[in-house]
Design a protein around this motif. Structure first.
Motif: not given
Ligand code: NAP
Length: 340
Positions: A131, A134, A137-138, A144, A305
């Motif tokens: 994570n 990014h 982005k959540s 990913d 997130q």
């Protein structure tokens, strides 16, 4: 009686590794744990013996930063749980302090395991390998990968580079030398400690219960229980469909204030009241100027997130427990072990 399966667990002194070891021993496996400091062996044996029967447990010495000991650690092993990696409370300025042991140590483990004919390695990676970097982005899935560069700290870089190194290693093995790999990518791990020497991830609970923080910053984390993380490792070791996959191992998101409220309703009633006062973002920014442990969280104030855990639920038949149990059981074990 058939001989027990031998499982090597790297970093056997660690918070997560001790739960992995306890579950493997419970299942009747023989466990060989690696330690970089053999003086830990006796206290760890004592701590584990309060959880389970330990006659099938041995320790060997090996450090991620040295070649010494890894062949002996893997000799005759069927499976490897590669859990060891540096987990700092404060990020070092020099990224290589984390990247070198994480990446080079992983390669040492993979090479020794492949040479010894190990069937499958289960590697403890992290959501930090998924994570980071990014932008806004959540929501994240296993597709990913964290983006290296500005905005990705030393720890996330170390986990990303180490996991990639492991996948590259198995992809490069000759056809006649098959060794499978599964990566487990947990988020913030909470839950009871087996040994008082806990991980950086339980620091928030320790600080709240010890009243070392005056209130709750506007931060939140996706939490998973250490017992469920260990169970995922043990299932991933033999689940036929797991080979070649990485699995986000995550339960639910909670704001720090919600965590503090949960603590207050449990250990707070038993003499450990926790502050649920909201700390304003400006105050956190001011403190962060002086305190590097706070500074690393400033970019994440107010951030939420989400992580998709459908794959691990489906392939490993995995079901996380409620995170309130993990929060309360962390605090209770910190109190019982005399840490707070
Ligand atoms: P931990 O309690 O700090 O355990 C880390 C382990 O790695 C310890 O056994 C430590 O040994 C060992 N280690 C560190 N540097 C080493 C080196 N140079 N050579 C050999 N061993 C070394 O942390 P943990 O939370 O259990 O973390 C275990 C794994 O889970 C790590 O790979 C971490 O990245 C991953 N993870 C943790 C979380 C979390 O929230 N806790 C979340 C996602 C992923 P010593 O006892 O000798 O220091």
């Amino acid at each position: 009686m058939p001989e027990a399966v031998i499982v090597t667990v790297t970093g056997a002194s660690g918070y997560i590794a001790l739960h992995v070891i306890a579950q493997l021993l419970d299942d009747g496996h023989a466990v060989r744990g690696t330690l970089r400091d053999m003086s830990r062996a006796e206290p760890l044996r004592a701590a584990l013996s309060r959880q389970t029967e330990i006659s099938n447990l041995t320790f060997v010495q090996a450090d991620l930063t040295s070649d010494v000991g890894w062949d002996a650690a893997m000799a005759g092993s069927d499976f490897v749980m590669h859990v060891a990696s540096p987990v700092p409370i404060v990020e070092p300025k020099d990224y290589d302090e984390l990247i070198a042991p994480a990446r080079d140590g992983t390669l040492r483990v993979m090479e020794a395991a492949a040479k010894a004919g190990v069937k499958r390695v289960v590697m403890t990676s992290s959501n930090a390998a998924v994570n980071s970097g990014h932008g806004g982005k959540s929501s994240f899935t296993e597709a990913d990968w964290s983006v290296l560069g500005d905005g990705t700290g030393a720890y996330a870089s170390s986990k990303t580079i180490a996991e990639r190194a492991a996948w590259d290693f198995v992809a490069g093995l000759p056809d006649d030398q098959v060794m499978e790999l599964v990566a487990i990518n947990p988020c913030v791990v909470l839950g009871p400690l087996i040994d008082p020497d806990g991980s950086a991830s339980i620091e928030l609970i320790r600080k709240l219960v010890a009243r070392e923080v005056p209130g709750c910053p506007n931060l939140g984390f996706t939490i998973v229980d250490v017992r469920d993380v260990a169970a995922a490792h043990v299932t991933a070791m033999t689940a036929p469909h797991a080979a070649g996959h990485r699995y986000l191992c995550t339960a639910e998101f909670r704001w720090v204030r919600e965590i503090a409220q949960t603590l207050n309703q449990s250990v707070g009633q038993r003499g450990y009241p926790v502050s649920t006062r909201r700390l304003p973002d400006w105050l956190m920014r001011c403190v962060g100027v002086f305190d590097p442990a706070v500074r690393r969280f400033i970019p994440h104030l107010g951030e939420r997130q989400d992580f998709d855990n459908n794959a691990i639920r489906r392939d490993l038949n995995w079901k996380p427990r409620p995170v309130e149990d993990s929060i309360v059981h962390t605090a209770e074990s910190l109190i019982a072990l005399g840490v707070v």
